[in-house]
Design a protein around this motif. Structure first.
Motif, PDB file in Angstrom:
ATOM      1  N   VAL A 194       1.019  -1.217   0.336  1.00 35.61           N
ATOM      2  CA  VAL A 194      -0.419  -0.374   0.066  1.00 35.61           C
ATOM      3  C   VAL A 194       1.038   1.876   0.176  1.00 35.61           C
ATOM      4  O   VAL A 194       1.593   1.600   0.573  1.00 35.61           O
ATOM      5  N   LEU A 195       0.574   1.732  -0.704  1.00 38.52           N
ATOM      6  CA  LEU A 195       1.529   3.335  -1.278  1.00 38.52           C
ATOM      7  C   LEU A 195       0.239   3.859  -0.192  1.00 38.52           C
ATOM      8  O   LEU A 195      -0.613   5.014  -1.424  1.00 38.52           O
ATOM      9  N   ALA A 196       0.867   5.182   0.281  1.00 40.00           N
ATOM     10  CA  ALA A 196       0.343   6.441   0.976  1.00 40.00           C
ATOM     11  C   ALA A 196      -0.059   7.429   0.336  1.00 40.00           C
ATOM     12  O   ALA A 196       1.190   8.181   0.433  1.00 40.00           O
ATOM     13  N   ARG A 197      -1.044   8.014  -0.338  1.00 42.00           N
ATOM     14  CA  ARG A 197      -0.955   9.807  -0.740  1.00 42.00           C
ATOM     15  C   ARG A 197      -1.673  10.080   0.262  1.00 42.00           C
ATOM     16  O   ARG A 197      -2.733   9.741   0.926  1.00 42.00           O
ATOM     17  N   GLY A 198      -0.927  12.335   0.418  1.00 43.85           N
ATOM     18  CA  GLY A 198      -2.378  12.775   0.952  1.00 43.85           C
ATOM     19  C   GLY A 198      -1.496  12.591   2.365  1.00 43.85           C
ATOM     20  O   GLY A 198      -3.091  12.740   3.287  1.00 43.85           O
ATOM     21  N   SER A 199      -0.475  12.523   3.145  1.00 39.53           N
ATOM     22  CA  SER A 199      -0.412  12.218   4.834  1.00 39.53           C
ATOM     23  C   SER A 199      -0.450  13.095   4.839  1.00 39.53           C
ATOM     24  O   SER A 199      -0.877  13.520   6.000  1.00 39.53           O
ATOM     25  N   LEU A 200      -0.464  14.309   4.781  1.00 41.29           N
ATOM     26  CA  LEU A 200      -0.178  15.631   5.094  1.00 41.29           C
ATOM     27  C   LEU A 200      -1.838  16.203   4.803  1.00 41.29           C
ATOM     28  O   LEU A 200      -1.764  17.628   5.706  1.00 41.29           O
ATOM     29  N   ALA A 201      -2.900  16.032   4.180  1.00 40.23           N
ATOM     30  CA  ALA A 201      -4.261  16.302   4.180  1.00 40.23           C
ATOM     31  C   ALA A 201      -4.101  17.727   3.367  1.00 40.23           C
ATOM     32  O   ALA A 201      -4.796  18.583   4.479  1.00 40.23           O
ATOM     33  N   GLN A 202      -3.764  17.637   2.495  1.00 44.88           N
ATOM     34  CA  GLN A 202      -3.555  19.146   2.233  1.00 44.88           C
ATOM     35  C   GLN A 202      -2.562  20.137   3.022  1.00 44.88           C
ATOM     36  O   GLN A 202      -2.951  20.954   2.188  1.00 44.88           O
ATOM     37  N   GLY A 203      -1.433  19.446   3.594  1.00 43.75           N
ATOM     38  CA  GLY A 203      -0.538  20.300   4.270  1.00 43.75           C
ATOM     39  C   GLY A 203      -1.663  20.918   5.755  1.00 43.75           C
ATOM     40  O   GLY A 203      -1.264  21.472   7.129  1.00 43.75           O
ATOM     41  N   LEU A 204      -2.831  20.288   6.049  1.00 44.05           N
ATOM     42  CA  LEU A 204      -3.418  20.983   7.051  1.00 44.05           C
ATOM     43  C   LEU A 204      -3.207  20.027   8.308  1.00 44.05           C
ATOM     44  O   LEU A 204      -3.737  20.811   9.208  1.00 44.05           O
ATOM     45  N   LEU A 205      -2.115  19.519   8.065  1.00 47.47           N
ATOM     46  CA  LEU A 205      -2.204  18.035   9.127  1.00 47.47           C
ATOM     47  C   LEU A 205      -0.501  18.607   9.810  1.00 47.47           C
ATOM     48  O   LEU A 205      -0.149  18.604  10.578  1.00 47.47           O
ATOM     49  N   ALA A 206       0.576  19.733   8.604  1.00 45.60           N
ATOM     50  CA  ALA A 206       1.721  20.244   9.423  1.00 45.60           C
ATOM     51  C   ALA A 206       1.723  21.972   8.752  1.00 45.60           C
ATOM     52  O   ALA A 206       3.053  22.488   8.569  1.00 45.60           O
ATOM     53  N   GLY A 207       0.053  22.344   9.465  1.00 46.51           N
ATOM     54  CA  GLY A 207       0.762  24.053   9.870  1.00 46.51           C
ATOM     55  C   GLY A 207      -0.281  25.096   8.612  1.00 46.51           C
ATOM     56  O   GLY A 207      -0.338  25.925   8.969  1.00 46.51           O
ATOM     57  N   LYS A 208      -0.507  24.449   7.765  1.00 44.32           N
ATOM     58  CA  LYS A 208      -1.623  25.126   7.427  1.00 44.32           C
ATOM     59  C   LYS A 208      -2.535  25.854   7.866  1.00 44.32           C
ATOM     60  O   LYS A 208      -2.977  25.349   8.879  1.00 44.32           O
ATOM     61  N   PRO A 209      -3.043  26.581   7.919  1.00 46.08           N
ATOM     62  CA  PRO A 209      -4.071  27.064   8.000  1.00 46.08           C
ATOM     63  C   PRO A 209      -5.487  26.661   7.875  1.00 46.08           C
ATOM     64  O   PRO A 209      -6.082  25.775   7.023  1.00 46.08           O
ATOM     65  N   ALA A 210      -6.683  25.943   9.143  1.00 47.62           N
ATOM     66  CA  ALA A 210      -7.486  25.208   8.626  1.00 47.62           C
ATOM     67  C   ALA A 210      -8.126  25.864   7.920  1.00 47.62           C
ATOM     68  O   ALA A 210      -8.952  26.619   7.900  1.00 47.62           O
ATOM     69  N   LYS A 211      -9.161  24.349   7.316  1.00 47.40           N
ATOM     70  CA  LYS A 211     -10.295  24.798   6.661  1.00 47.40           C
ATOM     71  C   LYS A 211     -11.449  23.492   6.795  1.00 47.40           C
ATOM     72  O   LYS A 211     -10.550  21.772   7.077  1.00 47.40           O
ATOM     73  N   PRO A 212     -12.398  23.030   5.547  1.00 47.43           N
ATOM     74  CA  PRO A 212     -13.236  22.165   6.194  1.00 47.43           C
ATOM     75  C   PRO A 212     -12.343  20.806   4.678  1.00 47.43           C
ATOM     76  O   PRO A 212     -11.926  21.416   4.252  1.00 47.43           O
ATOM     77  N   TYR A 213     -12.238  19.706   5.815  1.00 47.41           N
ATOM     78  CA  TYR A 213     -12.007  19.018   5.082  1.00 47.41           C
ATOM     79  C   TYR A 213     -12.242  17.692   4.938  1.00 47.41           C
ATOM     80  O   TYR A 213     -13.127  16.587   5.692  1.00 47.41           O
ATOM     81  N   LEU A 214     -13.400  17.002   3.484  1.00 48.08           N
ATOM     82  CA  LEU A 214     -14.113  15.641   3.280  1.00 48.08           C
ATOM     83  C   LEU A 214     -15.437  16.066   4.380  1.00 48.08           C
ATOM     84  O   LEU A 214     -15.551  17.578   3.452  1.00 48.08           O
ATOM     85  N   THR A 215     -15.307  15.726   4.640  1.00 43.23           N
ATOM     86  CA  THR A 215     -16.171  15.289   5.455  1.00 43.23           C
ATOM     87  C   THR A 215     -15.961  16.177   7.082  1.00 43.23           C
ATOM     88  O   THR A 215     -16.503  16.438   7.977  1.00 43.23           O
TER      89      THR A 215
END
Length: 299
Positions: A194-215
């Motif tokens: 399994v190759l996992a992409r999106g580990s940082l959730a568009q950077g939301l888990l790495a310091g980018k300002p919060a915004k709605p994501y998926l649900t």
């Protein structure tokens, strides 16, 4: 750097790998960054014929020309650019795959592709025909292994049942735990990497300002980011590394494929690779923030 076998294949890949999609147009700058990654122990580089209308494959090919044996190259097929360049259409047919691979080989400046992946897929595709194309290319020595890039459980199940694929690339992170419901365990049991992409959730888990994501609401995303930061504070202070380590702690995951475009992003990737595995209590603290969601479609 730690290395893992990709499923049952003979490919031993770095557990943190290089997603090339974000690379720019400067071949010289890209070469420098890609070589730095290789020097840091990253040996798996993932691209696709779709990215920049093939220029992404071209820049990777230029960077590793003359040193093919030092890298493991993965690319993808299935999205056919229209002649006028206005967009692309989905085409998983055997005829197109056999045609497209020749262009990818040329752009990558190689005689073979280590991992050739179907770049998507639907349950209505001619799946057996697609598999025939991959199997033929493997017999011809043009690819060593094949896989799919898909988040659709129904499609993944069909390829597991019908083919001898080596891997599945899917989106997985603390903010997208949908694969945990059934897909990850299925692939683990079947010995499929399994190759996992999106580990940082568009950077939301790495310091980018919060915004709605998926649900997830903005508030929920903020809570998850704060939980990651709290764990990071007790370690190296690098939130990106903690988000990646969360993904890698799942026994089904072979490698986290991180989109890398800058020296800082490469540094975050190498920090994640060298960071200590998360402790059970840290994993529990992260997972307690939000309940795991489930796929609502393509079940």
């Amino acid at each position: 750097m730690k290395y893992k076998s990709l499923g049952k294949s003979d490919l031993s890949i770095s557990e943190v790998s290089f997603g090339c999609m974000s690379l720019g147009d400067d071949h010289a700058a890209n070469k420098e960054l890609l070589h730095q990654a290789l020097d840091q122990g990253i040996n798996f580089f993932d691209t696709a014929d779709l990215y920049q209308q093939g220029q992404n494959e071209e820049t990777v090919g230029k960077a590793f020309s003359g040193m093919r044996d030092k890298v493991i190259l993965a690319t993808k097929v299935g999205n056919q650019w229209r002649a006028d360049g206005s967009g692309w259409d989905w085409n998983p047919s055997k005829a197109y795959i056999l045609l497209a691979v020749e262009a990818s080989l040329k752009r990558l400046q190689t005689d073979y592709i280590d991992l050739y992946q179907l770049h998507g897929g639907t349950i209505d595709d001619p799946i057996d025909e697609t598999i025939e194309a991959f199997e033929l290319l493997r017999q011809q020595g043009k690819i060593r292994h094949y896989g799919i890039s898909s988040i659709r459980p129904n499609v993944i199940r069909e390829y597991v049942r019908r083919s001898s694929l080596s891997s599945v690339m899917l989106q997985y992170s603390l903010l997208d735990r949908r694969p945990e419901e059934e897909v990850l365990e299925l692939l683990r049991q079947q010995g499929i990497g399994v190759l996992a992409r999106g580990s940082l959730a568009q950077g939301l888990l790495a310091g980018k300002p919060a915004k709605p994501y998926l649900t997830h609401t903005l508030e929920e995303v903020q809570k998850a980011a704060e939980a990651v930061q709290a764990v990071a504070a007790g370690q190296n202070g690098n939130a990106a590394a903690i988000a990646v380590r969360y993904v890698l702690q799942h026994p089904a995951i072979t490698s986290a494929v991180l989109g890398i475009r800058t020296a800082q992003q490469l540094e975050d990737a190498t920090v994640a690779a060298s960071a200590a595995p998360l402790k059970a209590g840290e994993v529990q603290a992260l997972e307690a923030v939000l309940p795991a969601s489930k796929y609502e479609q393509h079940r």
